[in-house]
Design a protein around this motif. Structure first.
Motif, PDB file in Angstrom:
ATOM      1  N   GLU A 141       0.820  -1.209   0.000  1.00 37.98           N
ATOM      2  CA  GLU A 141       0.000   0.000   0.000  1.00 37.98           C
ATOM      3  C   GLU A 141       0.857   1.264   0.000  1.00 37.98           C
ATOM      4  OE1 GLU A 141      -3.131   0.082  -0.535  1.00 37.98           O
ATOM      5  OE2 GLU A 141      -3.432  -2.094  -0.432  1.00 37.98           O
ATOM      6  N   LEU A 142       1.990   1.200   0.658  1.00 36.13           N
ATOM      7  CA  LEU A 142       2.915   2.340   0.631  1.00 36.13           C
ATOM      8  C   LEU A 142       3.429   2.596  -0.783  1.00 36.13           C
ATOM      9  CD1 LEU A 142       5.354   2.277   3.691  1.00 36.13           C
ATOM     10  CD2 LEU A 142       4.055   4.231   2.829  1.00 36.13           C
ATOM     11  N   ALA A 143       3.771   1.517  -1.479  1.00 41.30           N
ATOM     12  CA  ALA A 143       4.257   1.663  -2.851  1.00 41.30           C
ATOM     13  C   ALA A 143       3.207   2.338  -3.722  1.00 41.30           C
ATOM     14  CB  ALA A 143       4.639   0.294  -3.419  1.00 41.30           C
ATOM     15  N   LEU A 144       1.962   1.905  -3.595  1.00 45.90           N
ATOM     16  CA  LEU A 144       0.884   2.494  -4.396  1.00 45.90           C
ATOM     17  C   LEU A 144       0.684   3.968  -4.041  1.00 45.90           C
ATOM     18  CD1 LEU A 144      -1.650  -0.470  -4.205  1.00 45.90           C
ATOM     19  CD2 LEU A 144      -0.468   0.312  -6.274  1.00 45.90           C
ATOM     20  N   ALA A 145       0.702   4.264  -2.737  1.00 46.57           N
ATOM     21  CA  ALA A 145       0.465   5.639  -2.304  1.00 46.57           C
ATOM     22  C   ALA A 145       1.597   6.567  -2.736  1.00 46.57           C
ATOM     23  CB  ALA A 145       0.297   5.671  -0.784  1.00 46.57           C
ATOM     24  N   LEU A 146       2.825   6.116  -2.597  1.00 47.57           N
ATOM     25  CA  LEU A 146       3.962   6.964  -2.963  1.00 47.57           C
ATOM     26  C   LEU A 146       4.072   7.125  -4.471  1.00 47.57           C
ATOM     27  CD1 LEU A 146       6.563   5.689  -0.350  1.00 47.57           C
ATOM     28  CD2 LEU A 146       5.481   7.946  -0.418  1.00 47.57           C
ATOM     29  N   ALA A 147       3.721   6.079  -5.214  1.00 47.13           N
ATOM     30  CA  ALA A 147       3.715   6.198  -6.675  1.00 47.13           C
ATOM     31  C   ALA A 147       2.713   7.256  -7.127  1.00 47.13           C
ATOM     32  CB  ALA A 147       3.387   4.849  -7.312  1.00 47.13           C
ATOM     33  N   ARG A 148       1.548   7.289  -6.466  1.00 50.71           N
ATOM     34  CA  ARG A 148       0.555   8.313  -6.804  1.00 50.71           C
ATOM     35  C   ARG A 148       1.076   9.715  -6.521  1.00 50.71           C
ATOM     36  NH1 ARG A 148      -3.122   4.350  -4.626  1.00 50.71           N
ATOM     37  NH2 ARG A 148      -3.026   5.351  -2.570  1.00 50.71           N
ATOM     38  N   ARG A 149       1.998   9.820  -5.578  1.00 49.30           N
ATOM     39  CA  ARG A 149       2.574  11.131  -5.249  1.00 49.30           C
ATOM     40  C   ARG A 149       3.769  11.485  -6.119  1.00 49.30           C
ATOM     41  NH1 ARG A 149       1.353  13.107  -0.179  1.00 49.30           N
ATOM     42  NH2 ARG A 149       2.664  14.828  -0.865  1.00 49.30           N
ATOM     43  N   GLY A 150       4.117  10.602  -7.052  1.00 48.21           N
ATOM     44  CA  GLY A 150       5.188  10.898  -7.989  1.00 48.21           C
ATOM     45  C   GLY A 150       6.562  10.422  -7.582  1.00 48.21           C
ATOM     46  N   ALA A 151       6.644   9.572  -6.558  1.00 51.72           N
ATOM     47  CA  ALA A 151       7.945   9.060  -6.132  1.00 51.72           C
ATOM     48  C   ALA A 151       8.460   8.017  -7.123  1.00 51.72           C
ATOM     49  CB  ALA A 151       7.834   8.444  -4.735  1.00 51.72           C
ATOM     50  N   LEU A 152       9.780   7.880  -7.176  1.00 50.65           N
ATOM     51  CA  LEU A 152      10.444   6.875  -7.999  1.00 50.65           C
ATOM     52  C   LEU A 152      10.849   5.734  -7.074  1.00 50.65           C
ATOM     53  CD1 LEU A 152      12.700   9.324 -10.039  1.00 50.65           C
ATOM     54  CD2 LEU A 152      10.423   8.460 -10.633  1.00 50.65           C
ATOM     55  N   LEU A 153      10.383   4.530  -7.368  1.00 50.17           N
ATOM     56  CA  LEU A 153      10.438   3.459  -6.388  1.00 50.17           C
ATOM     57  C   LEU A 153      11.374   2.320  -6.763  1.00 50.17           C
ATOM     58  CD1 LEU A 153       6.602   3.088  -5.687  1.00 50.17           C
ATOM     59  CD2 LEU A 153       8.253   4.501  -4.443  1.00 50.17           C
ATOM     60  N   ALA A 154      12.002   1.765  -5.713  1.00 52.33           N
ATOM     61  CA  ALA A 154      12.669   0.467  -5.785  1.00 52.33           C
ATOM     62  C   ALA A 154      11.985  -0.411  -4.755  1.00 52.33           C
ATOM     63  CB  ALA A 154      14.157   0.588  -5.489  1.00 52.33           C
ATOM     64  N   LEU A 155      11.461  -1.558  -5.186  1.00 47.34           N
ATOM     65  CA  LEU A 155      10.682  -2.430  -4.322  1.00 47.34           C
ATOM     66  C   LEU A 155      11.426  -3.734  -4.075  1.00 47.34           C
ATOM     67  CD1 LEU A 155       7.205  -1.980  -6.074  1.00 47.34           C
ATOM     68  CD2 LEU A 155       8.242  -0.571  -4.271  1.00 47.34           C
ATOM     69  N   ALA A 156      11.458  -4.159  -2.827  1.00 48.77           N
ATOM     70  CA  ALA A 156      12.197  -5.372  -2.473  1.00 48.77           C
ATOM     71  C   ALA A 156      11.330  -6.309  -1.648  1.00 48.77           C
ATOM     72  CB  ALA A 156      13.464  -5.010  -1.693  1.00 48.77           C
ATOM     73  N   ALA A 157      11.430  -7.605  -1.937  1.00 55.08           N
ATOM     74  CA  ALA A 157      10.753  -8.644  -1.172  1.00 55.08           C
ATOM     75  C   ALA A 157      11.230  -9.991  -1.690  1.00 55.08           C
ATOM     76  CB  ALA A 157       9.229  -8.539  -1.290  1.00 55.08           C
ATOM     77  N   ARG A 158      10.896 -11.064  -0.973  1.00 58.29           N
ATOM     78  CA  ARG A 158      11.269 -12.402  -1.430  1.00 58.29           C
ATOM     79  C   ARG A 158      10.477 -12.808  -2.660  1.00 58.29           C
ATOM     80  NH1 ARG A 158       9.695 -16.303   1.516  1.00 58.29           N
ATOM     81  NH2 ARG A 158       8.371 -15.090   2.910  1.00 58.29           N
ATOM     82  N   ARG A 159       9.196 -12.455  -2.697  1.00 61.25           N
ATOM     83  CA  ARG A 159       8.301 -12.925  -3.750  1.00 61.25           C
ATOM     84  C   ARG A 159       8.352 -11.965  -4.942  1.00 61.25           C
ATOM     85  NH1 ARG A 159       3.080 -13.744  -0.008  1.00 61.25           N
ATOM     86  NH2 ARG A 159       3.825 -11.712   0.698  1.00 61.25           N
ATOM     87  N   ALA A 160       9.329 -12.196  -5.797  1.00 66.76           N
ATOM     88  CA  ALA A 160       9.550 -11.293  -6.931  1.00 66.76           C
ATOM     89  C   ALA A 160       8.352 -11.246  -7.870  1.00 66.76           C
ATOM     90  CB  ALA A 160      10.808 -11.719  -7.694  1.00 66.76           C
ATOM     91  N   GLU A 161       7.617 -12.359  -7.982  1.00 67.26           N
ATOM     92  CA  GLU A 161       6.472 -12.371  -8.896  1.00 67.26           C
ATOM     93  C   GLU A 161       5.384 -11.402  -8.435  1.00 67.26           C
ATOM     94  OE1 GLU A 161       5.642 -15.384  -5.710  1.00 67.26           O
ATOM     95  OE2 GLU A 161       7.384 -14.768  -6.904  1.00 67.26           O
ATOM     96  N   LEU A 162       5.217 -11.258  -7.118  1.00 68.29           N
ATOM     97  CA  LEU A 162       4.243 -10.287  -6.610  1.00 68.29           C
ATOM     98  C   LEU A 162       4.728  -8.862  -6.829  1.00 68.29           C
ATOM     99  CD1 LEU A 162       3.040 -11.950  -3.275  1.00 68.29           C
ATOM    100  CD2 LEU A 162       1.996 -12.020  -5.536  1.00 68.29           C
ATOM    101  N   LEU A 163       6.027  -8.656  -6.704  1.00 64.54           N
ATOM    102  CA  LEU A 163       6.585  -7.324  -6.965  1.00 64.54           C
ATOM    103  C   LEU A 163       6.411  -6.941  -8.431  1.00 64.54           C
ATOM    104  CD1 LEU A 163       9.933  -7.338  -4.943  1.00 64.54           C
ATOM    105  CD2 LEU A 163       7.747  -6.302  -4.297  1.00 64.54           C
ATOM    106  N   ASP A 164       6.624  -7.905  -9.316  1.00 65.15           N
ATOM    107  CA  ASP A 164       6.445  -7.624 -10.744  1.00 65.15           C
ATOM    108  C   ASP A 164       5.000  -7.223 -11.037  1.00 65.15           C
ATOM    109  OD1 ASP A 164       9.028  -7.956 -11.807  1.00 65.15           O
ATOM    110  OD2 ASP A 164       8.824 -10.136 -11.764  1.00 65.15           O
ATOM    111  N   ALA A 165       4.052  -7.933 -10.428  1.00 65.79           N
ATOM    112  CA  ALA A 165       2.641  -7.601 -10.632  1.00 65.79           C
ATOM    113  C   ALA A 165       2.325  -6.210 -10.086  1.00 65.79           C
ATOM    114  CB  ALA A 165       1.757  -8.651  -9.963  1.00 65.79           C
ATOM    115  N   LEU A 166       2.897  -5.879  -8.941  1.00 62.75           N
ATOM    116  CA  LEU A 166       2.697  -4.552  -8.364  1.00 62.75           C
ATOM    117  C   LEU A 166       3.318  -3.479  -9.241  1.00 62.75           C
ATOM    118  CD1 LEU A 166       1.855  -2.612  -6.126  1.00 62.75           C
ATOM    119  CD2 LEU A 166       3.925  -3.294  -4.864  1.00 62.75           C
ATOM    120  N   ALA A 167       4.508  -3.735  -9.733  1.00 58.77           N
ATOM    121  CA  ALA A 167       5.167  -2.771 -10.616  1.00 58.77           C
ATOM    122  C   ALA A 167       4.345  -2.547 -11.886  1.00 58.77           C
ATOM    123  CB  ALA A 167       6.571  -3.252 -10.963  1.00 58.77           C
ATOM    124  N   ASP A 168       3.772  -3.630 -12.430  1.00 68.34           N
ATOM    125  CA  ASP A 168       2.913  -3.496 -13.611  1.00 68.34           C
ATOM    126  C   ASP A 168       1.683  -2.646 -13.298  1.00 68.34           C
ATOM    127  OD1 ASP A 168       4.628  -5.045 -15.114  1.00 68.34           O
ATOM    128  OD2 ASP A 168       3.477  -6.900 -14.844  1.00 68.34           O
TER     129      ASP A 168
END
Length: 275
Positions: free
Chosen positions: A25-52
């Protein structure tokens, strides 16, 4: 001391534990505010879906790092990789966390116990150390450490989680003093009961039904509180606000733990392996 308010547009942000819950939820909120993000977690497939999803909403696609922060050295490597990929880090959010339910006499200092401290304590310290030199050079930045109300409520069978979060809370306060007088802010985020996969009350073996608690707060609500804290330049956010009580009145936290602890089936935990 209150720091200057922050414009989040174009800020370079790394978020650990970004695949679900508060981190997502932080990633979504900060992206809406125009931040440039690097996302990290074990489950890369979920990160890819979030990035998409973020990209489909019109924001720049985040950089994704599939990394297991329980591996020593992984957090420091993440810091170096993020600095190289983003060209700097303005905000580092140490949100990743893991739990372990078990009796200390059974779990001891096993690999599972060490994993909790690696993720909850050593990784935030390592990531912070990796990005601080660049922040010092810019004399600006924010370190965000997500702790827990459980730091003040020492329930039985949750000693590893509560101890690791209490240690991170103390390290956060110490770091704030170390960076006093600089342009770098240290923000502690203390979530109360959040509706995430990491709910300790669901992990405990209760003798009967679990005790009644306040309804859990949606991760999006906690993420919004964190964004407001970043906006306003504050040093600590406790959400929901009633979670301040055990933090500011430690005797109350110990009382809650003592009363609640009587309803935990510690004998079964002593007889069997930890989870």
């Amino acid at each position: 001391m209150r720091h200057r308010e922050m414009d989040l547009s174009d800020k370079k942000v790394v978020i650990t534990g970004a695949s679900s819950g508060i981190g997502r939820e932080l990633a979504l909120a900060l992206a809406r505010r125009g931040a440039l993000l690097a996302l990290a977690a074990r489950r890369a497939e979920l990160l890819d879906a979030l990035a998409d999803e973020i990209s489909a909403n019109g924001s720049p696609r985040p950089i994704v790092f599939g990394v297991d922060l329980a591996v020593p050295g992984a957090a420091a490597g993440l810091g170096r990789d993020t600095l190289a990929a983003l060209g700097g880090v303005d905000i580092a959010i140490n949100n990743a966390g893991t739990n372990l339910t078990g009796a200390q006499s059974v779990v001891a200092d096993s690999a599972a116990a060490r994993r909790v401290f690696e993720v909850n304590l050593w990784s935030p310290l390592a990531l912070t150390s990796a990005v601080l030199p660049a922040m010092r050079a810019a004399n600006a930045g924010v370190i965000v450490n997500v702790t827990s109300t459980v730091q003040a409520v020492p329930l039985p069978l949750l000693g590893y989680y509560s101890a690791s979060k209490a240690a991170l809370a103390q390290a956060t306060r110490s770091l704030r003093l170390e960076l006093a007088g600089t342009g770098i802010r240290v923000l502690e985020v203390v979530p109360g009961a959040a509706d995430t996969a990491l709910r300790d009350i669901d992990e405990l073996p209760w003798k009967s039904a679990p005790p009644k608690t306040f309804p859990p707060v949606a991760p999006a609500s906690t993420a919004a509180a964190i964004v407001r804290a970043l906006d306003r330049g504050t040093r600590r956010v406790v959400h929901p606000r009633y979670s301040l009580l055990p933090l500011e009145v430690p005797a109350l936290g110990r009382l809650v733990a003592a009363v609640g602890g009587r309803r935990v089936d510690t004998h079964s935990a002593l007889a069997g392996p930890s989870r």
